[in-house]
Write a protein that holds these residues in place. Structure first.
Motif, PDB file in Angstrom:
ATOM      1  N   ILE A   1       0.923  -1.171  -0.098  1.00  0.00           N
ATOM      2  CA  ILE A   1      -0.085   0.003  -0.051  1.00  0.00           C
ATOM      3  C   ILE A   1       0.968   1.138   0.043  1.00  0.00           C
ATOM      4  O   ILE A   1       2.065   1.084   0.284  1.00  0.00           O
ATOM      5  CB  ILE A   1      -0.818   0.096   1.323  1.00  0.00           C
ATOM      6  N   GLY A   2       0.398   2.464  -0.220  1.00  0.00           N
ATOM      7  CA  GLY A   2       1.011   3.723  -0.488  1.00  0.00           C
ATOM      8  C   GLY A   2       0.243   4.486  -1.370  1.00  0.00           C
ATOM      9  O   GLY A   2      -0.487   4.310  -2.189  1.00  0.00           O
ATOM     10  N   CYS A   3       0.713   5.979  -1.226  1.00  0.00           N
ATOM     11  CA  CYS A   3       0.411   6.974  -2.137  1.00  0.00           C
ATOM     12  C   CYS A   3       0.465   6.542  -3.717  1.00  0.00           C
ATOM     13  O   CYS A   3       1.312   5.847  -4.017  1.00  0.00           O
ATOM     14  CB  CYS A   3       0.878   8.142  -1.587  1.00  0.00           C
TER      15      CYS A   3
ATOM     16  N   LYS B   1       4.276   1.285  -5.776  1.00  0.00           N
ATOM     17  CA  LYS B   1       3.622  -0.141  -5.435  1.00  0.00           C
ATOM     18  C   LYS B   1       3.697  -1.070  -6.518  1.00  0.00           C
ATOM     19  O   LYS B   1       4.198  -2.103  -6.132  1.00  0.00           O
ATOM     20  CB  LYS B   1       2.169   0.059  -5.013  1.00  0.00           C
TER      21      LYS B   1
ATOM     22  N   ASN C   1      -3.997   0.898  -2.867  1.00  0.00           N
ATOM     23  CA  ASN C   1      -4.429   1.308  -1.377  1.00  0.00           C
ATOM     24  C   ASN C   1      -5.972   1.097  -1.175  1.00  0.00           C
ATOM     25  O   ASN C   1      -6.151   0.124  -0.381  1.00  0.00           O
ATOM     26  CB  ASN C   1      -4.148   2.924  -1.686  1.00  0.00           C
TER      27      ASN C   1
ATOM     28  N   ALA D   1      -8.444   2.224   0.803  1.00  0.00           N
ATOM     29  CA  ALA D   1      -8.631   1.972   2.334  1.00  0.00           C
ATOM     30  C   ALA D   1      -9.808   1.314   2.624  1.00  0.00           C
ATOM     31  O   ALA D   1     -10.037   0.827   3.552  1.00  0.00           O
ATOM     32  CB  ALA D   1      -8.438   3.412   3.019  1.00  0.00           C
TER      33      ALA D   1
ATOM     34  N   LEU E   1      -9.305  -2.127   2.539  1.00  0.00           N
ATOM     35  CA  LEU E   1      -8.054  -2.499   3.242  1.00  0.00           C
ATOM     36  C   LEU E   1      -8.149  -3.626   4.289  1.00  0.00           C
ATOM     37  O   LEU E   1      -7.460  -4.608   4.352  1.00  0.00           O
ATOM     38  CB  LEU E   1      -7.114  -1.384   3.467  1.00  0.00           C
TER      39      LEU E   1
ATOM     40  N   PHE F   1       4.362  -0.833   3.441  1.00  0.00           N
ATOM     41  CA  PHE F   1       3.846   0.611   3.264  1.00  0.00           C
ATOM     42  C   PHE F   1       4.790   1.546   2.846  1.00  0.00           C
ATOM     43  O   PHE F   1       5.766   1.722   3.272  1.00  0.00           O
ATOM     44  CB  PHE F   1       3.497   0.903   4.872  1.00  0.00           C
TER      45      PHE F   1
ATOM     46  N   ASP G   1       5.581   4.540   2.284  1.00  0.00           N
ATOM     47  CA  ASP G   1       5.381   6.057   3.086  1.00  0.00           C
ATOM     48  C   ASP G   1       6.380   7.110   2.598  1.00  0.00           C
ATOM     49  O   ASP G   1       7.072   7.504   3.165  1.00  0.00           O
ATOM     50  CB  ASP G   1       5.423   5.808   4.318  1.00  0.00           C
TER      51      ASP G   1
ATOM     52  N   TYR H   1      -1.852  13.248   0.811  1.00  0.00           N
ATOM     53  CA  TYR H   1      -1.964  11.764   1.270  1.00  0.00           C
ATOM     54  C   TYR H   1      -1.443  11.756   2.660  1.00  0.00           C
ATOM     55  O   TYR H   1      -2.096  11.130   3.637  1.00  0.00           O
ATOM     56  CB  TYR H   1      -1.351  11.126   0.293  1.00  0.00           C
TER      57      TYR H   1
ATOM     58  N   ARG I   1      -2.738   8.860   5.352  1.00  0.00           N
ATOM     59  CA  ARG I   1      -1.746   8.091   6.130  1.00  0.00           C
ATOM     60  C   ARG I   1      -2.219   7.748   7.707  1.00  0.00           C
ATOM     61  O   ARG I   1      -2.201   6.516   7.786  1.00  0.00           O
ATOM     62  CB  ARG I   1      -0.455   8.702   6.135  1.00  0.00           C
TER      63      ARG I   1
ATOM     64  N   ILE J   1      -4.833   4.866   7.113  1.00  0.00           N
ATOM     65  CA  ILE J   1      -3.946   3.574   6.873  1.00  0.00           C
ATOM     66  C   ILE J   1      -3.339   2.987   8.014  1.00  0.00           C
ATOM     67  O   ILE J   1      -3.389   1.962   8.509  1.00  0.00           O
ATOM     68  CB  ILE J   1      -3.003   3.782   5.854  1.00  0.00           C
TER      69      ILE J   1
END
Length: 173
Positions: A7-9, A14, A67, A69, A72, A84, A86, A128, A133, A136
């Motif tokens: 996951i991540g922005c 990713k 992502n 969410a 998730l 993650f 980040d 994000y 964040r 998440i």
């Protein structure tokens, strides 16, 4: 590392890290964008999207990147590892610029995802870390007893993780 959620922005890498890990670990890979959107960039209804993920996470081994969410928890409930990404907004914006140049705004051949960059997407990336964040992180914490979290804050760390796994070493958290 048999069931990995990445996951991540947007623009954090990713898809890139997922492809590399799938190759190293010989695990099936799913890009959630390819499931969620059709060729005309129309989203799948939420209940169908969730149902598809329920089927995916029932497998013994998987890598799922994306992502989303809202769904998730489905992935976190059965994942043994969460990666993650980040990364800072500037790094993610650079990532989408590189992706745009690489695919010329078209279909990613490797993962079936259409490269669509809008002002809303750019605003999402810029906000994000402030908006998404914390959400998440709360979702991950709720599943932490059974999930190993690998939080990466730079492309260098992501590359180091891939290199360690390629050499057969265990990842550090």
């Amino acid at each position: 590392m048999d069931r990995i959620a990445i996951i991540g922005c947007g623009g954090s890498g990713k898809s890139r890290i997922a492809r590399k890990l799938a190759q190293i670990l010989d695990a099936p890979l799913t890009h959630l964008d390819a499931i969620y959107y059709d060729q005309q960039w129309n989203p799948l209804p939420q209940e169908k999207f969730a149902a598809k993920q329920e089927k995916l996470v029932a497998g013994e081994r998987w890598i799922i990147e994306g992502n989303y969410a809202g769904t998730l928890p489905i992935r976190l409930a059965t994942a043994d590892t969460v990666i993650f990404l980040d990364l800072p907004a500037a790094t993610c914006l650079w990532g989408i610029a590189q992706r745009r140049r690489r695919y010329r705004g078209g279909q990613h051949q490797a993962d079936g995802v259409y490269d669509r960059i809008t002002w809303n997407f750019i605003r999402y990336i810029l906000g994000y870390r402030r908006a998404m964040r914390p959400r998440i992180q709360n979702l991950i914490q709720a599943h932490e007893p059974h999930v190993r979290l690998i939080s990466l804050t730079s492309r260098r760390q992501a590359n180091q993780l891939v290199d360690r796994l390629r050499q057969g070493a265990q990842p550090t958290t």
